[in-house]
Design a protein around this motif. Structure first.
Motif, mmCIF file in Angstrom:
data_model
loop_
_atom_site.group_PDB
_atom_site.id
_atom_site.type_symbol
_atom_site.label_atom_id
_atom_site.label_comp_id
_atom_site.label_asym_id
_atom_site.label_seq_id
_atom_site.Cartn_x
_atom_site.Cartn_y
_atom_site.Cartn_z
ATOM 1 N N ARG A 64 0.854 -1.190 0.000
ATOM 2 C CA ARG A 64 0.000 0.000 0.000
ATOM 3 C C ARG A 64 0.890 1.240 0.000
ATOM 4 N NH1 ARG A 64 -3.122 -2.826 4.400
ATOM 5 N NH2 ARG A 64 -5.091 -3.393 3.450
ATOM 6 N N ALA A 65 0.455 2.226 -0.711
ATOM 7 C CA ALA A 65 1.121 3.520 -0.685
ATOM 8 C C ALA A 65 0.053 4.553 -0.343
ATOM 9 C CB ALA A 65 1.746 3.840 -2.033
ATOM 10 N N MET A 66 0.425 5.533 0.443
ATOM 11 C CA MET A 66 -0.543 6.535 0.884
ATOM 12 C C MET A 66 0.014 7.918 0.650
ATOM 13 S SD MET A 66 -2.315 6.937 4.602
ATOM 14 C CE MET A 66 -3.716 5.892 4.289
ATOM 15 N N MET A 67 -0.889 8.808 0.244
ATOM 16 C CA MET A 67 -0.520 10.208 0.097
ATOM 17 C C MET A 67 -1.621 11.066 0.706
ATOM 18 S SD MET A 67 -1.239 10.568 -3.964
ATOM 19 C CE MET A 67 -0.496 8.999 -4.307
ATOM 20 N N PHE A 68 -1.289 12.282 0.962
ATOM 21 C CA PHE A 68 -2.234 13.230 1.535
ATOM 22 C C PHE A 68 -2.486 14.304 0.481
ATOM 23 C CE2 PHE A 68 0.153 11.288 4.989
ATOM 24 C CZ PHE A 68 -0.872 10.801 5.776
ATOM 25 N N PRO A 69 -3.542 14.148 -0.311
ATOM 26 C CA PRO A 69 -3.734 15.029 -1.466
ATOM 27 C C PRO A 69 -4.080 16.480 -1.127
ATOM 28 C CG PRO A 69 -5.582 13.526 -1.251
ATOM 29 C CD PRO A 69 -4.554 13.109 -0.237
ATOM 30 N N GLU A 70 -4.412 16.774 0.135
ATOM 31 C CA GLU A 70 -4.604 18.183 0.490
ATOM 32 C C GLU A 70 -3.266 18.911 0.473
ATOM 33 O OE1 GLU A 70 -8.120 18.886 3.551
ATOM 34 O OE2 GLU A 70 -6.790 17.274 4.199
ATOM 35 N N ALA A 71 -2.190 18.167 0.707
ATOM 36 C CA ALA A 71 -0.821 18.690 0.660
ATOM 37 C C ALA A 71 -0.549 19.791 1.674
ATOM 38 C CB ALA A 71 -0.473 19.171 -0.752
ATOM 39 N N ASP A 72 -1.277 19.785 2.774
ATOM 40 C CA ASP A 72 -1.067 20.783 3.820
ATOM 41 C C ASP A 72 -1.740 20.299 5.089
ATOM 42 O OD1 ASP A 72 -0.138 23.066 4.998
ATOM 43 O OD2 ASP A 72 -1.345 24.448 3.811
ATOM 44 N N THR A 73 -1.415 20.937 6.190
ATOM 45 C CA THR A 73 -2.077 20.620 7.450
ATOM 46 C C THR A 73 -3.160 21.660 7.721
ATOM 47 O OG1 THR A 73 -0.498 21.912 8.725
ATOM 48 C CG2 THR A 73 0.004 19.572 8.416
ATOM 49 N N SER A 74 -4.094 21.310 8.595
ATOM 50 C CA SER A 74 -5.167 22.245 8.943
ATOM 51 C C SER A 74 -5.744 21.849 10.297
ATOM 52 C CB SER A 74 -6.271 22.229 7.883
ATOM 53 O OG SER A 74 -7.048 21.054 8.009
ATOM 54 N N ARG A 75 -6.710 22.595 10.736
ATOM 55 C CA ARG A 75 -7.395 22.271 11.994
ATOM 56 C C ARG A 75 -8.568 21.318 11.767
ATOM 57 N NH1 ARG A 75 -4.996 24.315 16.190
ATOM 58 N NH2 ARG A 75 -4.235 26.439 16.200
ATOM 59 N N GLY A 76 -8.758 20.835 10.569
ATOM 60 C CA GLY A 76 -9.755 19.801 10.319
ATOM 61 C C GLY A 76 -11.195 20.259 10.322
ATOM 62 N N GLY A 77 -11.454 21.521 10.007
ATOM 63 C CA GLY A 77 -12.828 22.001 9.934
ATOM 64 C C GLY A 77 -13.509 21.625 8.627
ATOM 65 N N THR A 78 -12.727 21.523 7.563
ATOM 66 C CA THR A 78 -13.243 21.147 6.244
ATOM 67 C C THR A 78 -12.177 20.330 5.520
ATOM 68 O OG1 THR A 78 -12.345 23.106 5.145
ATOM 69 C CG2 THR A 78 -14.590 23.291 6.014
ATOM 70 N N ILE A 79 -12.567 19.785 4.390
ATOM 71 C CA ILE A 79 -11.611 19.110 3.522
ATOM 72 C C ILE A 79 -11.169 20.117 2.473
ATOM 73 C CG2 ILE A 79 -11.250 17.200 1.903
ATOM 74 C CD1 ILE A 79 -11.775 16.270 4.764
ATOM 75 N N ARG A 80 -9.900 20.359 2.386
ATOM 76 C CA ARG A 80 -9.367 21.308 1.407
ATOM 77 C C ARG A 80 -9.326 20.670 0.023
ATOM 78 N NH1 ARG A 80 -4.359 24.185 4.586
ATOM 79 N NH2 ARG A 80 -5.640 25.158 6.177
ATOM 80 N N PRO A 81 -9.179 21.486 -1.019
ATOM 81 C CA PRO A 81 -9.073 20.920 -2.376
ATOM 82 C C PRO A 81 -7.900 19.943 -2.471
ATOM 83 C CG PRO A 81 -9.355 23.299 -2.457
ATOM 84 C CD PRO A 81 -9.145 22.951 -1.012
ATOM 85 N N PHE A 82 -8.061 18.915 -3.299
ATOM 86 C CA PHE A 82 -7.015 17.923 -3.512
ATOM 87 C C PHE A 82 -6.137 18.344 -4.680
ATOM 88 C CE2 PHE A 82 -9.288 13.891 -1.710
ATOM 89 C CZ PHE A 82 -9.303 14.475 -0.454
ATOM 90 N N ARG A 83 -4.843 18.108 -4.535
ATOM 91 C CA ARG A 83 -3.909 18.318 -5.641
ATOM 92 C C ARG A 83 -3.820 17.012 -6.414
ATOM 93 N NH1 ARG A 83 0.908 22.117 -3.388
ATOM 94 N NH2 ARG A 83 -0.443 23.691 -2.458
ATOM 95 N N ALA A 84 -3.879 17.110 -7.708
ATOM 96 C CA ALA A 84 -4.032 15.914 -8.542
ATOM 97 C C ALA A 84 -2.730 15.310 -9.057
ATOM 98 C CB ALA A 84 -4.932 16.245 -9.733
ATOM 99 N N GLY A 85 -1.601 16.014 -8.942
ATOM 100 C CA GLY A 85 -0.365 15.564 -9.567
ATOM 101 C C GLY A 85 0.037 14.129 -9.271
#
Length: 194
Positions: A64-85
């Motif tokens: 398994r390989a995992m990535m975090f497509p938001e590419a940033d940290t946050s306080r978890g109030g919403t899901i930020r846009p995903f980077r598609a690269g």
């Protein structure tokens, strides 16, 4: 959060893809390297192709390989846009992509997981780790997608994954800036020099 990788590592044992700036963080960078994290400079096209090839090898070997497509940290109030690269290899070869949504909770009377576990304000890492170990416990709740998804292009795949994660995500409780200022935990004398 910096905790996400460790939670998923304990749960699934995947390989991770993370932005290269994480390897520069004292203590955390070496720990992530030791866990087999693949670091990438997202602005370098060459890095994206190299990481894509590594992800393909992992898939061929059943890892398994995992990535975090938001590419940033946050306080978890919403899901930020995903980077598609980084989704290009999966989209190009129509590989199945699973998804998960993570939320942190703390005991009643303690600041919420959005403050204790989420690293949304970029306080120095040593201070943030110190704060995270104050509550008697932190619960990580993970919602996994029931079915893997495939998308035509990387952008279509990113949009589909974003939609699924948003549906499965339970936003973390947030605090006002005023309340955040009142709960600031000062560092102990040992941490003041960092």
């Amino acid at each position: 959060s910096w905790l996400d990788a460790f939670v998923y590592l304990g749960e699934l044992g995947p390989r991770f893809v993370a932005k290269s700036s994480w390897q520069e963080i004292p203590l955390l960078g070496p720990a992530l390297r030791a866990a087999g994290v693949i670091f990438i400079t997202r602005s370098r096209l060459r890095d994206i192709h190299a990481v894509g090839a590594q992800l393909r090898r992992f898939a061929d070997e059943g890892e398994r390989a995992m990535m975090f497509p938001e590419a940033d940290t946050s306080r978890g109030g919403t899901i930020r846009p995903f980077r598609a690269g980084l989704l290009e290899p999966a989209a190009a070869e129509q590989l199945p992509v699973g998804w998960a949504a993570l939320r942190y909770e703390t005991p009643p009377g303690w600041p919420p997981g959005s403050v204790v576990a989420a690293w949304g304000d970029w306080t120095p890492i040593v201070l943030h780790v110190y704060r995270a170990f104050h509550p008697p416990w932190i619960t990580a709740r993970i919602v996994y997608g029931e079915e893997a998804v495939r998308g035509g292009t990387r952008k279509e795949l990113a949009a589909l994954l974003h939609s699924r994660v948003t549906q499965g995500y339970m936003p973390m409780e947030q605090m006002s800036k005023e309340d955040l200022a009142r709960i600031s935990v000062p560092p102990p004398p040992l941490l003041e020099r960092f």
